[in-house]
Design a protein around this motif. Structure first.
Motif, PDB file in Angstrom:
ATOM      1  N   ALA A 156       0.826  -1.218   0.000  1.00 58.95           N
ATOM      2  CA  ALA A 156       0.000   0.000   0.000  1.00 58.95           C
ATOM      3  C   ALA A 156       0.856   1.262   0.000  1.00 58.95           C
ATOM      4  N   ARG A 157       2.071   1.177  -0.472  1.00 59.95           N
ATOM      5  CA  ARG A 157       3.008   2.304  -0.381  1.00 59.95           C
ATOM      6  C   ARG A 157       2.592   3.453  -1.308  1.00 59.95           C
ATOM      7  N   PHE A 158       2.446   4.629  -0.725  1.00 63.83           N
ATOM      8  CA  PHE A 158       2.124   5.800  -1.543  1.00 63.83           C
ATOM      9  C   PHE A 158       3.271   6.797  -1.579  1.00 63.83           C
ATOM     10  N   HIS A 159       4.232   6.623  -0.658  1.00 66.73           N
ATOM     11  CA  HIS A 159       5.374   7.537  -0.627  1.00 66.73           C
ATOM     12  C   HIS A 159       6.641   6.690  -0.614  1.00 66.73           C
ATOM     13  N   GLY A 160       7.697   7.277  -1.099  1.00 63.22           N
ATOM     14  CA  GLY A 160       8.995   6.611  -1.016  1.00 63.22           C
ATOM     15  C   GLY A 160       9.141   5.530  -2.063  1.00 63.22           C
ATOM     16  N   GLU A 161      10.227   4.776  -1.886  1.00 59.27           N
ATOM     17  CA  GLU A 161      10.625   3.838  -2.930  1.00 59.27           C
ATOM     18  C   GLU A 161       9.828   2.529  -2.875  1.00 59.27           C
ATOM     19  N   PHE A 162       9.366   2.073  -4.018  1.00 56.75           N
ATOM     20  CA  PHE A 162       8.681   0.779  -4.149  1.00 56.75           C
ATOM     21  C   PHE A 162       9.794  -0.268  -4.146  1.00 56.75           C
ATOM     22  N   ARG A 163      10.083  -0.807  -2.950  1.00 57.91           N
ATOM     23  CA  ARG A 163      11.331  -1.549  -2.776  1.00 57.91           C
ATOM     24  C   ARG A 163      11.410  -2.840  -3.594  1.00 57.91           C
ATOM     25  N   TRP A 164      10.346  -3.646  -3.548  1.00 60.18           N
ATOM     26  CA  TRP A 164      10.440  -4.924  -4.266  1.00 60.18           C
ATOM     27  C   TRP A 164      10.546  -4.714  -5.772  1.00 60.18           C
ATOM     28  N   LEU A 165       9.837  -3.702  -6.251  1.00 56.22           N
ATOM     29  CA  LEU A 165       9.905  -3.438  -7.691  1.00 56.22           C
ATOM     30  C   LEU A 165      11.339  -3.078  -8.082  1.00 56.22           C
ATOM     31  N   ASN A 166      11.960  -2.212  -7.295  1.00 55.72           N
ATOM     32  CA  ASN A 166      13.328  -1.822  -7.628  1.00 55.72           C
ATOM     33  C   ASN A 166      14.317  -2.969  -7.484  1.00 55.72           C
ATOM     34  N   ALA A 167      13.969  -3.928  -6.623  1.00 57.36           N
ATOM     35  CA  ALA A 167      14.867  -5.073  -6.458  1.00 57.36           C
ATOM     36  C   ALA A 167      14.723  -6.066  -7.613  1.00 57.36           C
ATOM     37  N   VAL A 168      13.611  -5.997  -8.324  1.00 60.29           N
ATOM     38  CA  VAL A 168      13.304  -7.038  -9.311  1.00 60.29           C
ATOM     39  C   VAL A 168      13.476  -6.563 -10.759  1.00 60.29           C
ATOM     40  N   ILE A 169      13.094  -5.306 -11.021  1.00 63.18           N
ATOM     41  CA  ILE A 169      13.110  -4.823 -12.409  1.00 63.18           C
ATOM     42  C   ILE A 169      14.473  -4.192 -12.710  1.00 63.18           C
ATOM     43  N   ASN A 170      15.080  -4.577 -13.810  1.00 55.09           N
ATOM     44  CA  ASN A 170      16.406  -4.019 -14.096  1.00 55.09           C
ATOM     45  C   ASN A 170      16.279  -2.562 -14.575  1.00 55.09           C
ATOM     46  N   PRO A 171      17.324  -1.764 -14.383  1.00 56.48           N
ATOM     47  CA  PRO A 171      17.226  -0.317 -14.616  1.00 56.48           C
ATOM     48  C   PRO A 171      16.825   0.078 -16.043  1.00 56.48           C
ATOM     49  N   LEU A 172      17.313  -0.657 -17.048  1.00 51.78           N
ATOM     50  CA  LEU A 172      16.960  -0.302 -18.425  1.00 51.78           C
ATOM     51  C   LEU A 172      15.466  -0.495 -18.687  1.00 51.78           C
ATOM     52  N   ARG A 173      14.928  -1.583 -18.131  1.00 53.05           N
ATOM     53  CA  ARG A 173      13.493  -1.857 -18.271  1.00 53.05           C
ATOM     54  C   ARG A 173      12.679  -0.786 -17.536  1.00 53.05           C
ATOM     55  N   LYS A 174      13.166  -0.472 -16.350  1.00 56.29           N
ATOM     56  CA  LYS A 174      12.442   0.500 -15.519  1.00 56.29           C
ATOM     57  C   LYS A 174      12.339   1.843 -16.258  1.00 56.29           C
TER      58      LYS A 174
END
Ligand code: SF4
Ligand code: SF4
Length: 636
Positions: A156-174
């Motif tokens: 339910a995160r509305f602020h700050g970093e979406f941690r799991w997404l950043n851990a899973v999606i590679n930077p070029l894709r993001k």
């Protein structure tokens, strides 16, 4: 003239049990499929709308019938809306799975889940690092609590970093997702948003509906990674383990318990408790004690971590009971046919549902909660023991063609095997062999079984076809179940089916890893939620090469796709930039726009696409062509 019976399955054990079902006058999914013919063409093409009670409305794709629903929605809107709804349901199932595990990890850190423990501290530290959680000078419990809290916040995160997404999606894709404006904000609201768009009179732009589906898919890959990785922390990260597969893993002289469903929270504790009740089982006359077997993805979870035999994949679940040798089928959630209750009524089997939000009509329900897991599991196993005295020996017929299988190829296990070849840079041997052509590419088989095609046939046919062309095959879910049942997860299968280049690589790695021969032909990466193990491996290769995933010679195939969960998995694989084969005609073909976007248009924006091909040989050809196109693009 007598009609030739339709071939239902290529699994000999399953064929035998289908025959037994006829003798026992027990109906199976195949009988219900036959009774369902002809299936509705509007549903098959996605052209039926039941979004509001002015409907149902249906669009006539070919004749002179209606081209718009009562509200004016056309074929493209109706199909895109139906698809988005399905994707949201698939993602929700993964969300509830991951949330349950994250809650349990949190309860454990608060001392409120005594049945559970941190079984893999190394994995906990690795996950904490990827979630950017400070571990320095902190206890394991403190770190576990923060990993669980951060995970729960991601829903339910509305602020700050979406941690799991950043851990899973590679930077070029993001960066691509950001440019397209399809980055999800968190795991829960993306699904609610997707559903809200499909309400009557809301979004009618089919492209925007499909992009909403892409957004749900991006969140889903993050949720699934959470489910898998937190499970590894609690139950251990799988390592290669020898086991057996097929209905023949049931034992005449044991109390057989079939664990069916998905979430390891239940099956792990049932296994622990059953081990303490073995003597009791023997006292009851079962000389081999309690025999636990797995069905569907619970089967994969157990096979991956403990080498527990896998009895059945999705379509053979009823047949497990039809052997007459199963005392209890214990279920949690997803892919459990309601029919198993009625099937069980023909034998002595007790079907036990365990989750308060996944009850089954007619089943015995025992509430299972992490806080009281051991007591719950004991009650459940006791019901199996009680059922044994009701077993009718005349109804028992267990097939005999057991297959060996090596399971347990987590990302970590594959890296560990590669480390035996190159300690400093383990991914290098894999990349080198892709570059030199020993491995032409990688195909990940996932997904389900579907009565529309011959059970298991496409998996077997496509694997043989790809392996001989030096394509490395990975598998998850019921695809893994099929390939385990047919002996494709053995060293012998590598000898029999791998092309020369692939055989050389699998042999070199297997020997370096000390298993006295090649790695198995197909590497089992786990349950359907574990598909993200393969994403981590693909990201590692892409990051090392400095390219995005849409450049890699990697494809996905779901030749028997069925569930909404498999639909969202296929969608995120496409959105991540991979070609995804489906061996079933998807319920979208009523919309020219949706069909063309998902099979062509999406490739221009995201690099992946769906390939629909019902012929397995042709499907293997098409995937091989995709692999070659990508090799050319990479200049290798
Ligand atoms: S939303 Fe429109 S197309 Fe769908 S059932 Fe209602 S009136 Fe028919
Ligand atoms: S692969 Fe499909 S049928 Fe099998 S357990 Fe997963 S979602 Fe269910």
């Amino acid at each position: 003239m007598l009609e030739t019976p339709r071939i239902k399955t290529v699994d000999i054990s399953a064929q035998k049990m289908i025959f037994k079902a006829e003798l026992d006058k027990v109906e199976t999914a195949w009988d219900r499929y036959d009774a369902m013919q002809p299936q509705c063409g509007f549903g098959e093409t996605g052209l039926c709308c039941r979004v509001c009670w002015k409907g149902p409305c249906r669009i006539d794709p070919l004749g002179n019938g209606p081209k718009k629903g009562i509200c004016g929605a056309d074929a493209d809107t109706i199909v895109a809306r139906n698809l988005l709804r399905s994707l949201c349901v698939g993602a929700s199932a993964h969300t509830e799975h991951a949330r349950h595990i994250a809650h349990t990890l949190y309860a454990l850190s608060e001392n409120e889940a005594p049945a559970y423990a941190i079984k893999d501290e190394h994995k906990l530290l690795d996950v904490a690092k990827r979630l950017k959680i400070d571990t320095e000078g902190r206890s394991i419990t403190e770190i576990a609590k923060e990993v669980a809290s951060v995970s729960l916040e991601d829903f339910a995160r509305f602020h700050g970093e979406f941690r799991w997404l950043n851990a899973v999606i590679n930077p070029l894709r993001k960066a691509k997702f950001e440019a397209l404006g399809i980055m999800p904000q968190n795991l829960d609201s993306v699904v609610v948003n997707g559903l809200a768009r499909t309400h009557v009179g809301s979004e009618s732009d089919p492209l925007n509906l499909l992009l909403a589906g892409a957004r749900v898919a991006i969140a889903d890959v993050s949720t699934m990674a959470m489910g898998t990785e937190l499970s590894d922390i609690l139950f251990g990260t799988p390592q290669p383990t020898m086991t057996t597969a097929n209905l023949s893993v049931l034992k005449k002289d044991a109390i057989n318990i079939a664990l069916h469903g998905h979430n390891p929270l239940l099956c792990e504790i049932v296994c622990d408790v059953a081990a303490t009740m073995n003597d009791e089982a023997k006292r009851l006359g079962a000389s081999e004690g309690i025999n636990i077997v797995g069905v569907c993805c619970t089967g994969n979870e157990l096979m991956m971590r403990h080498g527990i035999p896998l009895a059945a994949n999705y379509l053979s679940q009823e047949l497990t009971i039809i052997t007459g040798a199963v005392e209890a089928m214990i279920v949690d959630t997803q892919c459990i046919m309601p029919a198993v209750v009625e099937t069980a009524n023909n034998y002595h089997t007790v079907v036990i549902s365990t989750l308060d939000d996944n009850k089954m009509a007619g089943a015995t329900h025992i509430s299972f909660h992490p806080e009281t897991a051991i007591e719950g599991a004991r009650k459940i196993v006791q019901l199996a023991l009680d059922a044994y005295s009701r077993r009718d020996p005349n109804k028992v017929d267990i097939p005999t063609n057991t297959q060996k299988a090596i399971g347990g190829f987590s990302y970590e296990a594959i890296i560990a095997a590669l480390q035996m070849v190159d300690k400093e840079n383990p991914i290098k041997p894999l990349i080198d062999n892709i570059v030199n052509g020993n491995i032409q590419g990688v195909v990940l088989f996932g997904g389900c079984n579907n009565t529309r095609v011959v059970h298991d046939y496409n998996y077997i046919t496509m694997t043989k076809e790809l392996a001989k062309r030096n394509v490395l095959v990975l598998a998850t879910g019921c695809a893994a179940g099929a390939l385990a049942k047919f002996g494709f997860m053995t060293q012998q299968a590598t000898e029999d089916y791998a092309g020369d280049g692939l055989k050389t690589v699998l042999t070199a790695i297997g020997q370096a890893a000390g298993i006295g021969g090649p790695l198995p032909l197909v590497l089992n990466m786990g349950s359907c939620v574990d598909n993200t193990r393969a994403v981590r491996l693909a990201n590692e290769i892409a990051n090392t090469l400095g390219v995005d995933l849409d450049s890699l010679p990697v494809c996905v195939s779901a030749p028997e796709l069925m569930s909404e969960k498999a639909q969202i998995i296929g969608t995120w694989a496409t959105v991540l930039g991979l070609p995804v084969h489906i061996g079933i005609v998807p319920q979208i073909i009523g919309s020219p726009f949706v069909t063309s976007f998902l099979t062509q248009g999406i490739e221009e924006t995201l690099g992946g696409k769906f390939i629909v091909e019902v012929d397995p040989i042709e499907a293997a050809n098409k995937l091989y062509t995709e692999i070659q196109k990508r090799r050319q693009k990479l200049g290798i």
